[in-house]
Design an enzyme around this catalytic site. Structure first.
Site, PDB file in Angstrom:
ATOM      1  N   PHE A 150       0.901  -0.857  -0.125  1.00 12.58           N
ATOM      2  CA  PHE A 150      -0.136  -0.143  -0.045  1.00 12.58           C
ATOM      3  C   PHE A 150       0.972   1.333  -0.367  1.00 12.58           C
ATOM      4  O   PHE A 150       0.278   2.470  -0.517  1.00 12.58           O
ATOM      5  CB  PHE A 150      -0.874  -0.313   1.026  1.00 12.58           C
ATOM      6  CG  PHE A 150      -0.085   0.445   2.356  1.00 12.58           C
ATOM      7  CD1 PHE A 150      -0.123   2.236   2.719  1.00 12.58           C
ATOM      8  CD2 PHE A 150       0.140  -0.603   3.592  1.00 12.58           C
ATOM      9  CE1 PHE A 150       0.388   2.204   3.999  1.00 12.58           C
ATOM     10  CE2 PHE A 150       0.827  -0.604   4.560  1.00 12.58           C
ATOM     11  CZ  PHE A 150       0.965   0.996   5.059  1.00 12.58           C
ATOM     12  N   LYS A 174      -2.302  -6.813  -9.424  1.00 11.89           N
ATOM     13  CA  LYS A 174      -3.191  -6.643  -8.047  1.00 11.89           C
ATOM     14  C   LYS A 174      -2.638  -5.848  -7.098  1.00 11.89           C
ATOM     15  O   LYS A 174      -1.674  -5.926  -6.303  1.00 11.89           O
ATOM     16  CB  LYS A 174      -3.662  -8.251  -7.657  1.00 11.89           C
ATOM     17  CG  LYS A 174      -4.346  -8.213  -6.329  1.00 11.89           C
ATOM     18  CD  LYS A 174      -4.088  -9.374  -5.276  1.00 11.89           C
ATOM     19  CE  LYS A 174      -3.491  -8.565  -4.377  1.00 11.89           C
ATOM     20  NZ  LYS A 174      -4.014  -7.094  -3.569  1.00 11.89           N
ATOM     21  N   GLU A 177      -5.318  -3.914  -2.126  1.00 12.43           N
ATOM     22  CA  GLU A 177      -6.627  -2.813  -2.129  1.00 12.43           C
ATOM     23  C   GLU A 177      -7.251  -1.921  -1.221  1.00 12.43           C
ATOM     24  O   GLU A 177      -7.887  -0.965  -0.615  1.00 12.43           O
ATOM     25  CB  GLU A 177      -7.928  -4.111  -0.990  1.00 12.43           C
ATOM     26  CG  GLU A 177      -7.383  -4.807   0.169  1.00 12.43           C
ATOM     27  CD  GLU A 177      -6.152  -5.527  -0.071  1.00 12.43           C
ATOM     28  OE1 GLU A 177      -4.982  -5.682  -0.230  1.00 12.43           O
ATOM     29  OE2 GLU A 177      -6.176  -6.569   0.754  1.00 12.43           O
ATOM     30  N   ARG A 178      -6.369  -1.290  -0.064  1.00 10.31           N
ATOM     31  CA  ARG A 178      -5.605  -0.674   0.254  1.00 10.31           C
ATOM     32  C   ARG A 178      -5.193   0.994  -0.144  1.00 10.31           C
ATOM     33  O   ARG A 178      -6.100   2.140   0.393  1.00 10.31           O
ATOM     34  CB  ARG A 178      -4.887  -0.068   2.068  1.00 10.31           C
ATOM     35  CG  ARG A 178      -5.585  -1.619   2.901  1.00 10.31           C
ATOM     36  CD  ARG A 178      -4.712  -1.573   4.079  1.00 10.31           C
ATOM     37  NE  ARG A 178      -3.548  -1.912   3.866  1.00 10.31           N
ATOM     38  CZ  ARG A 178      -2.348  -2.500   4.907  1.00 10.31           C
ATOM     39  NH1 ARG A 178      -3.156  -1.881   6.229  1.00 10.31           N
ATOM     40  NH2 ARG A 178      -1.491  -3.092   4.808  1.00 10.31           N
ATOM     41  N   SER A 227       4.976  -6.760   3.376  1.00  7.04           N
ATOM     42  CA  SER A 227       5.594  -7.312   4.570  1.00  7.04           C
ATOM     43  C   SER A 227       6.008  -8.917   4.255  1.00  7.04           C
ATOM     44  O   SER A 227       5.920  -9.401   3.889  1.00  7.04           O
ATOM     45  CB  SER A 227       4.039  -7.165   5.618  1.00  7.04           C
ATOM     46  OG  SER A 227       2.871  -8.869   5.343  1.00  7.04           O
ATOM     47  N   CYS A 282       9.467   0.804   3.782  1.00  2.00           N
ATOM     48  CA  CYS A 282       9.951   0.246   3.534  1.00  2.00           C
ATOM     49  C   CYS A 282      12.465   0.517   4.010  1.00  2.00           C
ATOM     50  O   CYS A 282      12.791  -0.290   4.470  1.00  2.00           O
ATOM     51  CB  CYS A 282      10.318  -1.151   2.858  1.00  2.00           C
ATOM     52  SG  CYS A 282      11.487   0.200   1.267  1.00  2.00           S
ATOM     53  N   GLU A 381       9.104  -4.439  13.030  1.00  6.80           N
ATOM     54  CA  GLU A 381       8.921  -3.554  12.015  1.00  6.80           C
ATOM     55  C   GLU A 381       7.639  -2.582  12.676  1.00  6.80           C
ATOM     56  O   GLU A 381       6.553  -3.104  12.727  1.00  6.80           O
ATOM     57  CB  GLU A 381       8.778  -4.169  10.678  1.00  6.80           C
ATOM     58  CG  GLU A 381       8.661  -2.618   9.615  1.00  6.80           C
ATOM     59  CD  GLU A 381       8.585  -2.687   7.986  1.00  6.80           C
ATOM     60  OE1 GLU A 381       7.142  -4.476   7.983  1.00  6.80           O
ATOM     61  OE2 GLU A 381       9.419  -2.079   7.431  1.00  6.80           O
TER      62      GLU A 381
HETATM   63  P1  NAD Z   1       0.785  -6.162   2.805  1.00  8.63           P
HETATM   64  O1  NAD Z   1       1.943  -8.120   2.678  1.00  8.63           O
HETATM   65  O2  NAD Z   1      -0.100  -6.537   4.077  1.00  8.63           O
HETATM   66  O3  NAD Z   1       0.500  -6.133   1.338  1.00  8.63           O
HETATM   67  C1  NAD Z   1       1.100  -6.754   0.458  1.00  8.63           C
HETATM   68  C2  NAD Z   1       0.114  -7.155  -0.742  1.00  8.63           C
HETATM   69  O4  NAD Z   1      -0.198  -8.516  -0.404  1.00  8.63           O
HETATM   70  C3  NAD Z   1      -1.450  -7.032  -0.654  1.00  8.63           C
HETATM   71  O5  NAD Z   1      -1.292  -6.622  -2.262  1.00  8.63           O
HETATM   72  C4  NAD Z   1      -2.110  -7.658   0.090  1.00  8.63           C
HETATM   73  O6  NAD Z   1      -3.613  -7.603  -0.552  1.00  8.63           O
HETATM   74  C5  NAD Z   1      -1.580  -9.588  -0.645  1.00  8.63           C
HETATM   75  N1  NAD Z   1      -1.545  -9.798   0.649  1.00  8.63           N
HETATM   76  C6  NAD Z   1      -1.878  -9.800   2.008  1.00  8.63           C
HETATM   77  N2  NAD Z   1      -1.910 -10.405   2.970  1.00  8.63           N
HETATM   78  C7  NAD Z   1      -1.403 -11.808   2.039  1.00  8.63           C
HETATM   79  C8  NAD Z   1      -1.747 -13.365   2.045  1.00  8.63           C
HETATM   80  N3  NAD Z   1      -2.059 -13.675   3.441  1.00  8.63           N
HETATM   81  N4  NAD Z   1      -1.846 -14.148   1.374  1.00  8.63           N
HETATM   82  C9  NAD Z   1      -1.138 -13.494  -0.060  1.00  8.63           C
HETATM   83  N5  NAD Z   1      -1.335 -11.925  -0.350  1.00  8.63           N
HETATM   84  C10 NAD Z   1      -1.981 -10.849   0.747  1.00  8.63           C
HETATM   85  O7  NAD Z   1       1.788  -5.230   2.850  1.00  8.63           O
HETATM   86  P2  NAD Z   1       1.591  -3.973   2.838  1.00  8.63           P
HETATM   87  O8  NAD Z   1       0.590  -3.478   4.444  1.00  8.63           O
HETATM   88  O9  NAD Z   1       0.789  -3.148   2.092  1.00  8.63           O
HETATM   89  O10 NAD Z   1       3.208  -3.044   3.212  1.00  8.63           O
HETATM   90  C11 NAD Z   1       3.751  -3.212   4.194  1.00  8.63           C
HETATM   91  C12 NAD Z   1       4.820  -3.694   4.090  1.00  8.63           C
HETATM   92  O11 NAD Z   1       5.215  -3.785   2.711  1.00  8.63           O
HETATM   93  C13 NAD Z   1       6.095  -3.701   4.774  1.00  8.63           C
HETATM   94  O12 NAD Z   1       6.830  -4.736   5.988  1.00  8.63           O
HETATM   95  C14 NAD Z   1       6.852  -2.810   3.961  1.00  8.63           C
HETATM   96  O13 NAD Z   1       8.684  -3.122   5.429  1.00  8.63           O
HETATM   97  C15 NAD Z   1       6.769  -3.392   3.028  1.00  8.63           C
HETATM   98  N6  NAD Z   1       7.555  -2.678   1.721  1.00  8.63           N
HETATM   99  C16 NAD Z   1       9.128  -3.723   0.897  1.00  8.63           C
HETATM  100  C17 NAD Z   1       9.111  -3.343  -0.079  1.00  8.63           C
HETATM  101  C18 NAD Z   1      11.118  -3.809  -0.258  1.00  8.63           C
HETATM  102  O14 NAD Z   1      11.675  -2.802  -1.089  1.00  8.63           O
HETATM  103  N7  NAD Z   1      11.167  -4.038   0.831  1.00  8.63           N
HETATM  104  C19 NAD Z   1       9.075  -2.116  -0.269  1.00  8.63           C
HETATM  105  C20 NAD Z   1       7.525  -1.330  -0.160  1.00  8.63           C
HETATM  106  C21 NAD Z   1       7.271  -1.971   1.084  1.00  8.63           C
END
Ligand code: NAD
Length: 480
Positions: A150, A174, A177-178, A227, A282, A381
């Site tokens: 997001f 995809k 969704e947020r 995440s 991140c 985190e």
């Molecule tokens: P999230 O893991 O909650 O969601 C990311 C994506 O995965 C979304 O599209 C979501 O719909 C999907 N998703 C969520 N749970 C899932 C599951 N159980 N199975 C399959 N798909 C699922 O992450 P977020 O809260 O949207 O983003 C923040 C996180 O992303 C933080 O941990 C941040 O550090 C990380 N991030 C990392 C980088 C990097 O370069 N390493 C860059 C940006 C963000």
């Protein structure tokens, strides 16, 4: 109330979903859209369209594909402000941050414009007697997918789409969704740039749709950003299903301040790193290790920095920090503040008491001092504006403490000594290292990813890695 459609085959497709989620403006708490969560049929339709488009798109001359990228770049430049305003509206970050994000996204498109140079193969004559020669071609994979986080709704999808499609693949996104609205605008601009039907498709949804993508036999590769637990799950599941995968996960970034650091400039960089985008990056520097006698001065300066920070709606020109993404996430972050206090860290500035607007999901910046390695606030985190300050007597101890982290996204050192900087650079376990830099995000011509639990896969995002990730090599041995 706008309800989101998918974009499949360059058409807006109404979702056949049973479950919907609200999309909020986090600065007001108002619902601004509805996003479908469980429309499996959309994935099947998108794969079908992408598969169909692949045959002619992969045979479209690479120069023509690159020219579409040039047009897309111009459109993004012309719409820089309105795309950034949309990011602020749905994500909450202040406009200057959103503008910077879109700027970073444009750089990836500029990288993709170089595809005719980057996709060139190899050739060697006379590898054996009889005029035998060997050559190497780079060929696209087919249909590839992206599942995104997001926090950077413009930049993260554009880490993926430009290198993937300019290499001849077709794409299914995809988005989170947020924050799904920005990706719709990107989809429209891609269409306006001349991307043919089926080449980029946008399917909304939550976990269930991600699972459908992971299981779909028509998808050859998956790029993921999100995440850590989900990154690990995506990596395992996609690999088990025979897909190429790169999964960028969560982070805990350590910043080391040496006694000789330029304090004013370091505090400026650290403040932006820890509290910029409300800590929802991140690359957020969430732990600072003060080495030797710099600690007192640093704690005082960071406390003052937090106190002075103006928290407000992202489009207000004087706002320096916006809201968090959702009220549940705000509760999670304040939970960490309470936990830090309970575990014995010294809360020197409490963001829960900071002046903020009354509506929306706002939280002020917090600073903890005397944080130690075993505390949750030093290990996990938080993804919010909470800075933990630790103290170590030497650089060696500071590096040992930082390397205890399970994550390894980024790390920075603040010093005027080339020797200390080099010592740190060569020993710190992180994929992206900063020297007197608060956010050491590489430009698009270099690979972007962390180490350890911050990344699952081999080839990173952006740079040449992106082109290697989205292509397969074919080696031909010839005798005429
Ligand atoms: P999230 O893991 O909650 O969601 C990311 C994506 O995965 C979304 O599209 C979501 O719909 C999907 N998703 C969520 N749970 C899932 C599951 N159980 N199975 C399959 N798909 C699922 O992450 P977020 O809260 O949207 O983003 C923040 C996180 O992303 C933080 O941990 C941040 O550090 C990380 N991030 C990392 C980088 C990097 O370069 N390493 C860059 C940006 C963000």
């Amino acid at each position: 109330m706008e309800t989101l459609t998918h974009i499949i085959d360059n058409q807006h497709v109404t979702a056949q979903a049973h479950e919907w989620d609200n999309v909020y403006n986090p600065a007001t708490g108002a619902v601004i859209s509805k996003v479908p969560l469980d429309d499996d049929t959309a994935v099947d339709l998108a794969v079908k369209a992408a598969r169909q488009a692949y045959f002619s798109w992969s045979e479209t001359p690479v120069l023509e594909r690159a020219r579409i990228m040039f047009r897309f770049r111009e459109l993004l430049v012309n719409h820089h402000e309105d795309v950034a305003a949309l990011v602020t509206k749905e994500q909450g970050k202040i406009f200057s941050d959103a503008y910077g994000e879109v700027g970073r996204a444009i750089e990836v498109v500029e990288l993709a414009c170089g595809a005719p140079s980057l996709l060139k193969g190899e050739w060697l004559s006379q590898v054996a007697h009889g005029g035998i020669e060997t050559s190497l071609q780079r060929v696209p994979l087919g249909v590839v997918a992206g599942i995104t986080a997001f926090n950077f709704p413009a930049m993260i999808p554009l880490w993926m789409i430009p290198p993937a499609i300019v290499s001849g693949n077709t794409f299914i996104l995809k988005p989170s969704e947020r924050t799904p609205l920005t990706s719709m605008r990107i989809g429209e601009l891609l269409q306006e740039a001349g991307v043919p039907p089926g080449v980029v498709n946008i399917v909304h949804g939550g976990r269930r749709i991600a699972d459908h993508i992971l299981a779909h036999p028509g998808i050859q590769a998956v790029s993921f950003v999100g995440s850590q637990p989900v990154a690990e799950y995506i990596y395992r599941t996609a690999a088990q299903n025979g897909k190429r995968v790169q999964a960028l996960g969560g982070a805990k970034n350590f910043h080391v301040v040496m006694p000789d650091a330029d304090i004013d400039r370091s505090v400026e960089a650290l403040g932006n790193s820890a509290f910029g985008s409300a800590g929802e990056r991140c690359l957020a520097g969430s732990v600072v290790i003060a080495v030797g006698d710099v600690a007192e001065q640093l704690v005082e300066a960071m406390t003052e920095k937090a106190k002075q920070l103006r928290v407000g709606e992202g489009m207000q020109p004087d706002s320096e920090m916006g809201p968090l993404i959702r009220s549940q996430h705000l509760n999670r972050v304040t939970g960490y503040i309470a936990r830090g206090e309970k575990e014995g860290a010294r809360l020197v500035y409490d963001g829960r008491q900071h002046p903020t607007p009354h509506e929306g999901f706002f939280l002020g910046p917090s600073v903890f001092d005397r944080v130690t390695s075993e505390m949750a606030i030093a290990q996990e985190e938080i993804f919010g504006p909470v800075l933990s300050i630790m103290r170590e007597p030497t650089l060696e101890e500071a590096i040992r403490t930082a390397n205890r982290s399970l994550y390894g996204n980024t790390a920075s050192i603040y010093t005027q000594s080339g020797g200390w900087a080099q010592y740190f650079r060569d020993r710190i376990e992180a994929g992206m290292v900063g020297i007197n830099i608060g956010i050491p995000a590489p430009v698009a011509w270099f690979p972007f990813a962390g180490w350890k639990k911050s990344f699952y896969g081999d080839l990173h995002a952006t740079g040449l890695d992106a082109f290697w990730f989205y292509t397969e090599r074919r080696v031909i041995t010839t005798r005429w």
